[in-house]
Motif scaffolding. Structure first.
Motif, PDB file in Angstrom:
ATOM      1  N   CYS A 566      24.918  80.242  25.849  1.00 16.48           N
ATOM      2  CA  CYS A 566      23.469  80.481  25.943  1.00 16.48           C
ATOM      3  C   CYS A 566      22.684  79.410  25.203  1.00 16.48           C
ATOM      4  CB  CYS A 566      23.121  81.851  25.345  1.00 16.48           C
ATOM      5  SG  CYS A 566      23.399  83.222  26.460  1.00 16.48           S
ATOM      6  N   ALA A 567      23.174  79.050  24.028  1.00 12.07           N
ATOM      7  CA  ALA A 567      22.432  78.106  23.192  1.00 12.07           C
ATOM      8  C   ALA A 567      22.269  76.757  23.867  1.00 12.07           C
ATOM      9  CB  ALA A 567      23.142  77.939  21.857  1.00 12.07           C
ATOM     10  N   TYR A 568      23.180  76.426  24.793  1.00 11.16           N
ATOM     11  CA  TYR A 568      23.085  75.145  25.495  1.00 11.16           C
ATOM     12  C   TYR A 568      22.559  75.313  26.914  1.00 11.16           C
ATOM     13  CZ  TYR A 568      25.746  73.300  21.606  1.00 11.16           C
ATOM     14  OH  TYR A 568      26.141  72.927  20.349  1.00 11.16           O
ATOM     15  N   ARG A 569      23.086  76.285  27.628  1.00  8.88           N
ATOM     16  CA  ARG A 569      22.712  76.451  29.033  1.00  8.88           C
ATOM     17  C   ARG A 569      21.256  76.869  29.180  1.00  8.88           C
ATOM     18  NH1 ARG A 569      24.964  81.041  33.225  1.00  8.88           N
ATOM     19  NH2 ARG A 569      23.967  80.160  35.099  1.00  8.88           N
ATOM     20  N   PHE A 570      20.775  77.713  28.280  1.00  8.50           N
ATOM     21  CA  PHE A 570      19.400  78.215  28.370  1.00  8.50           C
ATOM     22  C   PHE A 570      18.572  77.781  27.164  1.00  8.50           C
ATOM     23  CE2 PHE A 570      22.068  81.497  30.557  1.00  8.50           C
ATOM     24  CZ  PHE A 570      21.670  81.177  31.853  1.00  8.50           C
ATOM     25  N   SER A 571      18.763  76.575  26.734  1.00  5.38           N
ATOM     26  CA  SER A 571      18.081  76.114  25.526  1.00  5.38           C
ATOM     27  C   SER A 571      16.564  76.144  25.665  1.00  5.38           C
ATOM     28  CB  SER A 571      18.544  74.691  25.174  1.00  5.38           C
ATOM     29  OG  SER A 571      18.254  73.798  26.251  1.00  5.38           O
ATOM     30  N   THR A 572      16.031  75.953  26.888  1.00  5.53           N
ATOM     31  CA  THR A 572      14.577  75.948  27.062  1.00  5.53           C
ATOM     32  C   THR A 572      13.977  77.345  26.938  1.00  5.53           C
ATOM     33  OG1 THR A 572      14.807  76.148  29.471  1.00  5.53           O
ATOM     34  CG2 THR A 572      14.667  73.924  28.560  1.00  5.53           C
ATOM     35  N   LYS A 573      14.822  78.382  26.900  1.00  4.37           N
ATOM     36  CA  LYS A 573      14.326  79.756  26.796  1.00  4.37           C
ATOM     37  C   LYS A 573      14.327  80.255  25.349  1.00  4.37           C
ATOM     38  CE  LYS A 573      15.979  80.884  31.444  1.00  4.37           C
ATOM     39  NZ  LYS A 573      16.872  81.737  32.273  1.00  4.37           N
ATOM     40  N   PHE A 574      14.651  79.393  24.417  1.00  2.00           N
ATOM     41  CA  PHE A 574      14.674  79.771  23.003  1.00  2.00           C
ATOM     42  C   PHE A 574      13.366  79.390  22.337  1.00  2.00           C
ATOM     43  CE2 PHE A 574      19.105  80.175  23.784  1.00  2.00           C
ATOM     44  CZ  PHE A 574      19.671  80.862  22.726  1.00  2.00           C
ATOM     45  N   GLU A 575      12.931  80.221  21.410  1.00  2.00           N
ATOM     46  CA  GLU A 575      11.830  79.846  20.532  1.00  2.00           C
ATOM     47  C   GLU A 575      12.366  79.060  19.336  1.00  2.00           C
ATOM     48  OE1 GLU A 575       9.412  83.111  19.384  1.00  2.00           O
ATOM     49  OE2 GLU A 575       8.958  83.727  21.431  1.00  2.00           O
ATOM     50  N   ARG A 576      13.559  79.429  18.910  1.00  2.00           N
ATOM     51  CA  ARG A 576      14.181  78.729  17.776  1.00  2.00           C
ATOM     52  C   ARG A 576      15.674  78.611  18.058  1.00  2.00           C
ATOM     53  NH1 ARG A 576      16.980  80.132  13.330  1.00  2.00           N
ATOM     54  NH2 ARG A 576      16.810  78.816  11.492  1.00  2.00           N
TER      55      ARG A 576
END
Length: 953
Positions: A566-576
């Motif tokens: 998740c931290a790499y595949r959906f990185s644009t969906k993270f606030e932090r």
């Protein structure tokens, strides 16, 4: 007595003396009854003889037998609104001789009756009499109360009812009988007699229950209107009463006032009492205080104690009920939404017939709102009545048993909803609030003691009390089941925020870790659907913790690896984003725990591919061995995922493969892999995990179709994405890519409508600063520049800046859209400068979607600017874009311009037209010159664009 009417010349004491003279009492007897001296009585008699022009005491006695001069009570405050109700009730009085204005206590029946009486008084030759029956507790005394209001004394040989009938026999009058509910049998008897004996008398009764007399016409008095724009009758009443208290609400807080009025169901009494608290509490304080409306809504200077507070008004209605009806009222208070007879019977613990009869009696007393419908009649208690019933339920010690029965009913309702059906959404909406209320009660009873449970893991339950299905463990099991079912239903209903919350709640209610872990995984999938990367990461880690507690080591490995992915595949969906070291530690732990479990090994392989791809992406350029290593890792992840037989896992691995293929320069392979994902997922049942994966796959299909020049395909996938139920509330996510397609194709009309839709959805979502939407804003701003609409261009440029301008804006889509604009404006030299970097210098920003567009426009700019490197750029571009119909047509056109070959230039036109690329088709004609240029200019004008500047070639 309040409401007694007498001639204006006669004082209240003189009126009392006159009544007693009519009963043929002596002065001594009158003095004894009124506790005044005989001399004082004589003085009042003398005054009456003088004022009434009566010759003697016998004439006074006759005068006492006549009705007093009618006069209506003068309200202390202004009458607000009710225009429709006043007209309808007046019309009813014109056609019916017995009208009953029905409504709950505090709805405003009396004030409406008085207002209507004033409106129609001119239609009654002998006027309007008003009789307040609130102080009359004995039905046998109704006639006496009416006689008192009419100023009639008791006549020898006649009862009071006969005296009233005789006095009104030849009168054309309106008689208002107010507050009839507690003496309605007496009112019914008198009304029946009056209608028969007095042909010109009309009776208007106000009551919380029907009188059930022949020829009765009922007029239900509704609550005040509750429009959402702050201009409703309810708001007008609130503002008027608050202003009377010295604190008129400003227009800026009218929305808050409207919300307060809606919370009070438009009940006039409640609104007046709330407005009285406005000067002291203001909007925030009053809103908070209304959490306990029965305590807050008290005070005022009402004529009767029962109108001094909402609680007193409800006490009045409650005391009129028999014990069975009182019990039903308090037990149905647990319903948060309208309910059926069957539901009431089950929750109240009575037979269906008993419930039906009881609900009818409560409705007759205006304590329930009845809504007949083809699907079945539903009942609803106004909020103040519901809270009153809840208080009574607690005092009676019946809350636990009633709530437990409601929980069982909710479980059955949820199971029925899960089975589906054509109208299941409407059925869900009808019971959703009750499902939530029952779950809230059960969860509170099962809440772990403070500091005994870790977040995301099950905790020990507190004592829960008796439960129909067994002990507290059974209650907790039911709460867990209801939470999980509500989570599923909410997701299917597209209430994704609630769905995530309920899955997490179910995990907290789970009696054992093995049941908590799957709930946490589903919550993580829903978080992914909501683009909440931080939540998905947290929940996958929590699922790993629960799985480890349950002894499921392989499951824990999969969860840890998925969190890392998740931290790499959906990185644009993270606030932090989590620190890289933290993520790598999760991957290391997942490797250690995976063993030989196929699913765990596939999850680890996907995480390894994601980490490697990120490391490659962070490089300044592709190292010699980076692309093959990344491709190999992605292909291994696909192979292992396919062996698990899980299409969702395979789709996730294929997503990693699209990235590797794109970086390898295999643009068409990237698009084909994106389409493979959709084929895999299309037939799967919709779950949070499958829906999340499908939405991502559709988005990737749109992007890769744009990258290979398949504009019809991009629109096809984009429309499917926009139509997906999951995006119903956040349509801007799908609309964004359709806007990019519109901008590249030059679909100006669609830019306008879709742009408005995007902007509205984005603002409704809180205007998130998400750079993934920046290409859309940039494309829309570009089209508005080509339209010559500077204000619109500036507005969208501001949106673009708020969304964020990452390096991709500078070197990728930003360069593409700037080149389109500069070429239209006839400034190819600036377009050459804007696309100066070689593609391999900016590979990271153009490789995904923009490479073919970038090299094709770069070649055209060089040709039109007369750049010495133009032919080399055209040759290099042709090799890159081979197979892309739009980009190939752009390059062919550039080559034709370079060779000054008009026929070849026009040969590019069919490719643009077939792709629906209207702007480039019109531009081709302008570039061809001559009569073709005139046609192209007309096409540009039809698109709404300013004329194109044609540079010399």
């Amino acid at each position: 007595m309040a409401g007694v009417s007498a001639p204006v010349e006669v004082s209240a004491r003189e009126a009392e003396v006159l009544q007693l003279i009519g009963r043929h009492l002596s002065n001594a007897e009158i003095g004894a009854q009124l506790f005044i001296s005989v001399r004082t009585v004589e003085s009042h008699v003398s005054s009456l003889l003088r004022k009434l022009g009566a010759p003697d005491r016998r004439a006074l006695a006759r005068r006492a037998a006549e009705p007093a001069r009618p006069a209506l009570p003068a309200p202390a405050t202004s009458f607000v609104g009710r225009v429709t109700e006043r007209a309808e009730l007046a019309a009813a009085l014109a056609t019916h001789r017995q009208v009953t204005a029905l409504g709950a206590g505090g709805v405003g029946k009396t004030r409406l009756a008085l207002a209507v009486a004033a409106d129609v008084a001119g239609s009654y030759r002998d006027g309007v009499w008003f009789v307040d029956l609130a102080p009359t507790g004995d039905p046998r005394m109704v006639a006496a109360a009416v006689a008192g209001a009419l100023g009639l004394g008791e006549q020898p040989g006649r009862g009071m009812a006969e005296s009233v009938s005789a006095a009104l026999a030849d009168r054309q009058a309106l008689l208002i009988l107010d507050n009839c509910e507690q003496v309605r049998d007496g009112v019914a008897d008198l009304a029946d007699r009056l209608l028969a004996a007095c042909p010109q008398v009309t009776v208007l009764a106000t009551s919380r229950a029907r009188l059930l007399v022949p020829f009765e016409h009922t007029y239900p008095v509704p609550p005040l209107s509750l429009s959402g724009d702050g201009t409703s009758e309810a708001v007008a009443l609130f503002v008027d009463r608050a202003a009377a208290g010295g604190a008129r609400p400003e227009p800026a807080v009218r929305d808050a006032v409207a919300a307060i009025c809606r919370r009070l169901d438009g009940m006039a009494l409640a609104i007046e009492l709330a407005a009285a608290r406005w000067p002291a509490l203001g909007p925030d304080g009053l809103t908070a205080a209304l959490a306990d409306p029965l305590r807050t809504l008290a005070g005022g200077s009402r004529a009767h104690d029962r109108h001094r507070s909402v609680r007193a008004a409800l006490d009045w209605s409650h005391d009129l009920l028999d014990p069975d009806a009182q019990a039903l009222l308090r037990r149905i208070s647990v319903f948060a939404a309208p309910f059926t007879v069957a539901a009431a019977a089950e929750v109240a613990g009575v037979e269906a017939g008993t419930a039906a009869d009881g609900l009818a009696r409560l409705a007759e007393q205006s304590l329930l709102v009845v809504s007949p419908a083809p699907a079945g009649t539903r009942y609803r208690a106004l909020e103040s009545i519901r809270q009153y019933g809840a208080e009574r339920l607690a005092v009676a010690g019946e809350e636990a048993d009633t709530r437990a029965r409601q929980l069982c009913w909710c479980l059955a309702a949820a199971a029925e909803l899960a089975a589906g059906g054509d109208d299941w959404r409407a059925r869900f909406d009808a019971v959703a609030d009750d499902l939530r209320a029952a779950l809230g009660w059960a969860a509170d009873r099962c809440a772990p003691p403070p500091n005994t449970a870790r977040p995301g893991t099950p905790g020990d339950a507190a004592p829960a009390g008796p439960h129909p299905g067994g002990d507290r463990a059974a209650l907790r099991a039911d709460a867990y089941l209801l939470a999980s079912r509500l989570a599923e239903l909410a997701f299917t209903r597209n209430l994704t925020g609630e769905s995530q919350q309920r899955y997490e709640q179910a995990a907290g209610l789970a009696a054992e870790p093995a049941r908590a872990a799957p709930m946490l995984r589903r919550a993580a999938a829903v978080a992914g659907c909501r683009t909440r990367g931080d939540d998905a990461y947290r929940l996958h880690r929590a699922a790993a913790g629960a799985a480890r507690l349950a002894g499921d080591v392989a499951g824990a490995a999969s969860d840890l690896a998925t969190a890392a992915t998740c931290a790499y595949r959906f990185s644009t969906k993270f606030e932090r984003l989590p620190a890289p070291a933290e993520v790598l530690a999760l991957l290391t732990e997942a490797r250690q725990l995976a063993g030989t479990d196929p699913a765990a090994c596939a999850a680890v392989a996907l995480a390894e591919a994601a980490v490697l791809a990120d490391a490659f992406g962070a490089a300044q350029g592709p190292p010699d061995n980076a692309v093959p290593d990344t491709m190999a890792a992605a292909e291994r992840a696909v192979t292992l995922a396919r062996r698990t037989g899980d299409p969702i896992a395979e789709s996730a691995a294929l997503d990693a493969l699209t990235g590797a293929q794109s970086w390898a320069g295999d643009t068409f392979g990237t698009a084909a892999t994106a389409r493979r994902r959709i084929t895999l997922l299309r037939s799967l049942p919709e779950t949070p995990a499958s829906a999340h994966e499908l939405v991502d796959a559709l988005g990737m299909a749109v992007e890769t179709s744009l990258g290979v020049g398949d504009l019809p395909g991009a629109y096809r996938w984009g429309r499917q994405l926009a139509d997906h139920p999951l995006l119903a509330e956040v349509g801007h996510r799908a609309t964004a890519w359709l806007l990019v397609a519109d901008a590249l194709a030059g679909n100006v009309a669609e830019i306008g409508t879709r742009g408005d839709r995007f902007r509205e959805g984005w603002r409704r979502a809180g205007s998130p600063a998400t750079a993934v939407f920046t290409p859309a804003a940039t494309g829309v701003a570009t089209i508005h520049a080509l339209r010559g609409d500077e204000a619109a261009r500036r507005e969208w440029a501001e949106i673009r800046d708020r969304l964020g301008t990452p390096p991709e804006h500078t070197y990728g889509y930003g360069a593409v859209f700037d080149a389109l604009r500069l070429l239209h404006e006839g400034d190819p030299a600036a377009a050459v400068d804007r696309t100066a970097p070689q593609p391999d210098e900016v590979w990271k920003w153009v490789t995904w979607i923009w490479l073919h567009w970038y090299v094709a426009l770069r070649a055209e700019a060089a040709v039109l600017a007369g750049d010495p490197a133009a032919r080399d750029r055209v040759t290099a571009a042709r090799a890159v874009v081979a197979g892309n119909p739009v980009a190939t047509a752009l390059v062919d056109r550039a080559a034709a311009l370079l060779d000054r070959d008009r026929d070849r230039l026009l040969g590019a036109l069919p490719a643009f037209e077939a792709a629906g690329c209207h702007y480039q088709a019109a531009r081709t004609l302008v570039l061809a010159g001559g009569e073709h240029a005139e046609r192209g200019s007309r096409l540009l004008a039809d698109l709404g664009l300013v004329p194109m500047a044609r540079p010399a070639v």
